[in-house]
Scaffold this active site. Structure first.
Site, mmCIF file in Angstrom:
data_model
loop_
_atom_site.group_PDB
_atom_site.id
_atom_site.type_symbol
_atom_site.label_atom_id
_atom_site.label_comp_id
_atom_site.label_asym_id
_atom_site.label_seq_id
_atom_site.Cartn_x
_atom_site.Cartn_y
_atom_site.Cartn_z
ATOM 1 N N CYS A 2 0.835 -1.182 0.000
ATOM 2 C CA CYS A 2 0.000 0.000 0.000
ATOM 3 C C CYS A 2 0.874 1.237 0.000
ATOM 4 O O CYS A 2 2.097 1.169 -0.023
ATOM 5 C CB CYS A 2 -0.893 0.037 1.246
ATOM 6 N N ARG A 49 -4.715 1.377 -0.801
ATOM 7 C CA ARG A 49 -4.563 -0.073 -0.682
ATOM 8 C C ARG A 49 -4.427 -0.782 -2.023
ATOM 9 O O ARG A 49 -5.210 -0.575 -2.944
ATOM 10 C CB ARG A 49 -5.767 -0.658 0.068
ATOM 11 N N ILE A 52 -4.143 -7.548 -1.279
ATOM 12 C CA ILE A 52 -3.432 -8.818 -1.492
ATOM 13 C C ILE A 52 -3.967 -9.896 -0.559
ATOM 14 O O ILE A 52 -4.237 -11.021 -0.978
ATOM 15 C CB ILE A 52 -1.913 -8.637 -1.259
ATOM 16 N N ASN A 74 2.100 -0.427 5.149
ATOM 17 C CA ASN A 74 2.483 -0.712 3.775
ATOM 18 C C ASN A 74 3.358 -1.942 3.817
ATOM 19 O O ASN A 74 4.376 -1.957 4.505
ATOM 20 C CB ASN A 74 3.255 0.476 3.189
ATOM 21 N N GLY A 75 2.960 -2.989 3.094
ATOM 22 C CA GLY A 75 3.769 -4.197 3.073
ATOM 23 C C GLY A 75 2.955 -5.433 3.365
ATOM 24 O O GLY A 75 1.731 -5.444 3.199
ATOM 25 N N GLU A 76 3.635 -6.461 3.806
ATOM 26 C CA GLU A 76 2.987 -7.729 4.162
ATOM 27 C C GLU A 76 3.683 -8.328 5.375
ATOM 28 O O GLU A 76 4.915 -8.263 5.490
ATOM 29 C CB GLU A 76 3.070 -8.749 3.013
#
Length: 602
Positions: A2, A49, A52, A74-76
């Site tokens: 994001c 966004r 995912i 932001n990220g996973e």
């Protein structure tokens, strides 16, 4: 994946909502699937966004039941399933399958140190109204970006610098950052090219409490471990186990995913482990060029055939210079590395089919894959002392050394920068790793500066430009910690780079691909500067509209061009770095009298 941003107003007035909206719009490419805002009057957090995980219920921000705590990221978080299971076992309610909700519940349950439990790539912002504190966290090695600035009016942060500028921050050139750029070919963290805007260092958190100064604290350090003595078989076994598990975790996705595949040892190994852990063919992507010196499609095709992938390759024109201004716009800062352009092109190809790709980034910095390590250490004299070694390595990785800068800089600029800044920056990282052998000390410099300053910027910005999330299994924190317990002899041996890495994966990917000569993913811009771009380069750097001629000596820049075009010197790297500065300055230093801004700064 994001884009996040935020604003804390210190003025006593409410957050200007139009600024929050402008910040979000400026990085809307990072999150085309939705947006959200939390605002309590004085503090706002926003998210753009790219969906995912838990596509339907993962919208951000996530807010606690009592409304006191808000989270955007932001990220996973790749181990979110295990964390959710652990939290539920301790009585914590979790309503969705979103990794961002897991962050909120983990923070509420375990406190501000929850971040040490995460395995992922992330930039996280948490507003806690209970103690009126804003906390920002950046992942261990800086896969995800996070920038901030502070003034009397307030505190502003975002995933990209352009979002901070959209909040009304006046862009001003940071002279010292420009000097550092000419050392490293990128602006190293925590500097940015903009005065007053900082890059939160990897593995750090920023904490801002009402009425107190901003505090930056390190929550993870790569160098807090010692080298170990083990057999080659033991190193190999753990390396392969960690590599495979890192890939397996990064297959978690609720949307289509694939991998970049060049046919090099890193990307081929990633694809090999993906194939082992999937019940359908891996989708792989590569681009090639009509110039065989830069074309890797034959090797990529061999790797795809070996693992039965659903491979998509395109032959493209190597002349991508028209993309350069747009690439730099996405980067927000000058970068002399032109491989961003083909990375953008292969990301565009992948974006037609998937939203996530796995890449081989990080393997060269962890296990000594670049030829520069071999050539540098082969030339080191016996009994070289620590100071001589450090100075020699800095010179080895420098684009312009101190003497070259003194020749290039106009006096007004030279007087305003510290010519020892680069030396002092690397000295801190050398000091942190002085308990390691010298190859690992050198690798640590690239881990701390090259990766977050350039090589991880590439997959993030170029992927985000087209709505693709890039995942880097080699930079799983367990792999990084493992790699820096490994002595130098298992990384560089008898002139063989990535010694153990290649030997370990050869049975899986085949010796031909494991030991294939390393090929750079780039375009022949040096040749173009001699012919088709010669006039454009001269006009860009030396013409009346040139901005950089106010800080660099035009006669010196002309000498680079003349020698390069004549073929007496190869000045490719110098010319492209100066061109990158000029392209960046024209875009970011304002439409109104940008030339005056540069001359005033210098």
């Amino acid at each position: 994946m994001c884009g996040i941003s935020g604003y804390w107003s210190f003025s006593g007035r409410s957050v200007p909502i139009d600024r929050i909206a402008a910040m979000s719009r400026s990085q809307g490419h990072r999150g085309p699937d939705g947006d959200g805002v939390y605002c309590n009057g004085r503090v706002a957090l926003a998210n753009q966004r790219l969906a995912i995980i838990d596509v339907e219920r993962g919208d951000q921000p996530f807010v606690s039941d009592d409304g006191c705590v808000a989270v955007v990221q932001n990220g996973e978080i790749f181990n979110y399933i295990e964390l959710a299971r652990e939290l539920r076992a301790q009585g914590v309610r979790i309503d969705t399958h979103s990794d961002t909700e897991v962050l909120l519940r983990a923070y509420l349950h375990w406190g501000a140190d929850f971040v040490s439990r995460l395995n992922g790539m992330f930039a996280i912002a948490i507003w806690d109204n209970r103690d009126r504190t804003l906390r920002l966290y950046r992942d261990r090695i800086g896969v995800k970006p996070l920038f901030y600035t502070q003034s009397a009016e307030g505190f502003v942060f975002a995933s990209e610098i352009k979002a901070i500028l959209a909040a009304g921050i006046e862009p001003q050139l940071d002279l010292q950052a420009l000097d550092l750029f000419l050392t490293f070919n990128y602006v190293p963290p925590p500097y940015t090219a903009f005065a007053g805007i900082q890059h939160l260092p990897p593995g750090c958190m920023a904490e801002l409490r009402a009425g107190e100064d901003l505090r930056i604290k390190r929550w993870w350090s790569l160098t807090q471990r010692d080298l170990a003595e083990r057999s080659e078989a033991a190193w190999t076994g753990e390396f392969l186990d960690l590599f495979e598990d890192a890939v397996r975790l990064r297959l978690r996705s609720d949307v289509p995913f694939g991998a970049f595949l060049s046919g090099g040892v890193d990307s081929t190994s990633v694809v090999g482990f993906m194939a082992r852990n999937m019940d359908r063919p891996v989708r792989t992507f590569s681009i090639g060029f009509d110039d065989p010196r830069f074309d890797e499609t034959a090797s990529a095709r061999l790797a795809a055939q070996r693992f039965g992938t659903d491979h998509i390759a395109e032959i493209v024109e190597s002349d991508m210079v028209s993309q350069w201004p747009n690439v730099i716009w996405h980067l927000d800062q000058p970068h002399g590395d032109v491989s961003f352009m083909p990375t953008r092109r292969v990301s565009e190809l992948a974006s037609r089919h998937v939203k996530v790709v796995l890449t081989g980034d990080g393997g060269d910095e962890l296990f000594a894959g670049y030829d520069k390590y071999r050539s540098f250490f082969a030339s080191r004299p016996e009994n070289e002392n620590e100071g001589e070694f450090r100075a020699a390595y800095l010179n080895n990785i420098s684009l312009f050394n101190a003497a070259e800068k003194r020749r290039l800089y106009l006096p007004a600029f030279a007087q305003k920068v510290d010519e020892n800044a680069a030396r002092d920056l690397v000295a801190g990282h050398f000091d942190d790793s002085r308990h390691w052998d010298r190859l690992n000390q050198a690798l640590n410099i690239d881990m701390q500066l090259l990766l977050p300053g350039n090589n991880l910027v590439k997959p993030d910005r170029m992927g985000m430009a087209v709505g693709v999330e890039a995942r880097t299994p080699m930079l799983d924190y367990r792999m990084m910690e493992f790699a820096f317990t490994m002595p130098e002899g298992f990384k560089l041996r008898d002139g063989e780079t990535k010694y153990l890495f290649k030997k370990a994966v050869a049975p899986m990917i085949g010796a031909d691909l494991a030991y294939r000569k390393k090929q750079m993913f780039t375009v022949p811009i040096g040749e173009w500067f001699k012919d088709r771009l010669a006039t454009a380069a001269r006009e860009t750097l030396l013409g009346q509209n040139s901005l950089t001629r106010n800080i660099f000596d035009p006669t010196v820049m002309a000498s680079y061009l003349d020698a390069h075009i004549a073929g007496t010197e190869n000045r490719t790297r110098e010319i492209r770095a100066l061109m990158a500065i000029e392209i960046w300055a024209r875009q970011f230093l304002g439409e109104a009298k940008p030339q005056k801004k540069l001359s005033d700064a210098a």
